[in-house]
Design a protein around this motif. Structure first.
Motif: not given
Lengths: 110, 342
Positions: A14-38
């Motif tokens: 369960e990850l806290e998300a902020l309005e306007g953030w991209r879901v990718m950014e939420v995932i990355r910011d909480w340190g879950l493994p996501i490549k998102a290379e671009c």
């Protein structure tokens, strides 16, 4: 607001998300493994997630650009989306997605 | 296999924006560079992932595309006569007793240099591998991610998967020499150039090639040789007889051999200091997205700054007896001469 993200081992976070953030950014910011290379430019297809079927219709449809990039995903399914193209808003509070194998930081290469 | 040793001051691993700007900064200090990149062109991510996309955070360029940025950097590096080596990967870096480095590529070249600059971004670009069981067992024998020799595909039953330019270009190029050719894509819409798509559709209409909606489910075959590609789509599964398969899902980055060069790493990034951007090995520097230091931001502009400071430190290694006077290109006639200003 929160999102629920299932990792590659099947564990839900369960990850806290902020309005306007991209879901990718939420995932990355909480340190879950996501490549998102671009970095969110809809140019690499390595932030690929599967959206929970209950939530599929609540998302805006993928743009042509996102559909084009999904062609670069080797493990695409009907509920495939690029998480950098999903912007958080109140309506998406509770969104459930799971990380696709092709979004792993060490995803298979030939 | 091994050719003559190429001797130079610096080998730069990676010809992305930061590697290209390093040529400029080193060039101002009379240092000659060879650049090595796994892609077939300069620009790194800017050229491979988003050549058409505008970038908005390059100082003094309110908006510039990845390709324009690359072209400008090439032009800026030009006066210093760098040598570019594409389509190859640096495998090994060995330090010699006299402090020189021997750099070896997978294309068989050997470079001898005083300084190595790792500007490898996210690592080396490699083809994405589809999640098909056992596909590795067929790779480079009957499953290929690139065409090296067209003749390897002559009179074969070829299956090509994908909807981008690589998939469409190779469909058109291989169609005339294939025994049969089937293009497989997940939808009846393509991101490739319209012209290629039209030509492909014409070939399908003439019955010269086939098009199937779907994705690869599994492979059949033995001893590295496939005999069929099974695809699945909305109607179920279908088996396509095939002796050659080419999946085209684009490229992705992998750290690769960088991890084996004995440098201190921080979560797959190379640790450097913020004065010289030196790694844990004297004479090896790391700049751009591949390095890590507290506060690091993966921005092109950060890489440019890192290149400038690295060059000062590299100068002391390459020309230890020369005193470096800091100069501006606006006022120094010496620097302007190097730049070819008339």
């Amino acid at each position: 607001m929160h999102i629920y993200v299932t990792d590659h081992n099947g564990k839900e976070h369960e990850l806290e998300a902020l309005e306007g953030w991209r879901v990718m950014e939420v995932i990355r910011d909480w340190g879950l493994p996501i490549k998102a290379e671009c970095g969110g430019a809809c140019a690499c297809a390595t932030c690929h997630v599967f959206v929970d079927p209950d939530w599929q219709d609540k998302l805006h449809a993928a743009s042509d650009e996102e559909e084009d990039m999904l062609d670069m995903v080797p493990d695409v399914k009907d509920n495939s989306r690029l998480s950098c193209q999903i912007l958080m808003s109140e309506e998406l509070d509770g969104l459930k997605v799971s990380l696709a194998p092709s979004a792993k930081p060490d995803a298979e290469v030939a | 296999m091994s050719e003559q040793e190429i001797v130079t001051d610096v080998v730069i691993v990676g010809a992305g924006p930061v590697g290209l700007f390093a040529v400029f900064e080193l060039g101002l200090l009379d240092i000659k560079c060879h650049l090595i990149d796994i892609l077939d062109k300069p620009g790194g991510q800017c050229a491979e992932l988003y050549p058409e996309k505008p970038i908005y955070d390059i100082p003094a360029f309110p908006e510039i595309s990845g390709q324009e940025l690359t072209d400008n950097l090439l032009k800026q590096a030009e006066p210093f006569g760098p040598t570019y080596h594409y389509n190859r990967m640096v495998n090994e870096i060995e330090r010699q007793d006299n402090g020189d480095f021997i750099v070896k590529t997978d294309a068989g070249e050997t470079f001898r240099c005083k300084v190595v600059v790792v500007a490898a971004g996210g690592g080396s670009f490699q083809p994405k591998r589809p999640p098909v069981p056992n596909i590795e067992a067929f790779e480079n024998q009957s499953v290929f991610y690139a065409v090296r020799k067209m003749d390897d595909f002559r009179d074969h039953d070829i299956v090509i998967v994908g909807g981008g330019d690589s998939a469409l270009d190779w469909t058109l190029n291989l169609a005339p020499l294939a025994k049969s050719l089937t293009l497989v894509h997940r939808r009846d819409s393509f991101r490739a150039h319209t012209d290629s798509v039209n030509k492909m559709r014409a070939l399908v209409d003439e019955g010269k090639i086939n098009f199937e909606l779907g994705q690869i489910a599994s492979l059949e075959g033995e001893n590295g040789q496939i005999s069929a590609v099974n695809i699945k789509n909305a109607d179920g599964e279908k088996s396509l007889p095939a002796t050659r398969l080419m999946p085209f899902f684009g490229l992705t980055m992998k750290l690769g051999p960088v991890a084996n060069w004995g440098l201190n790493l921080h979560e797959n990034l190379i640790e450097v200091d913020t004065e010289k951007f030196a790694t844990s090995e004297k004479g090896i520097f790391a700049i751009g997205d591949i390095n890590y230091y507290p506060g690091k931001l993966k921005l092109i502009l950060s890489g440019f700054h890192e290149a400038a400071l690295m060059a000062q430190a590299a100068k002391k290694i390459i020309h230890p007896d020369e005193k470096v006077v800091f100069q501006y290109t606006t006022s120094s006639t010496k620097l302007q001469k190097k730049l070819g200003v008339k």
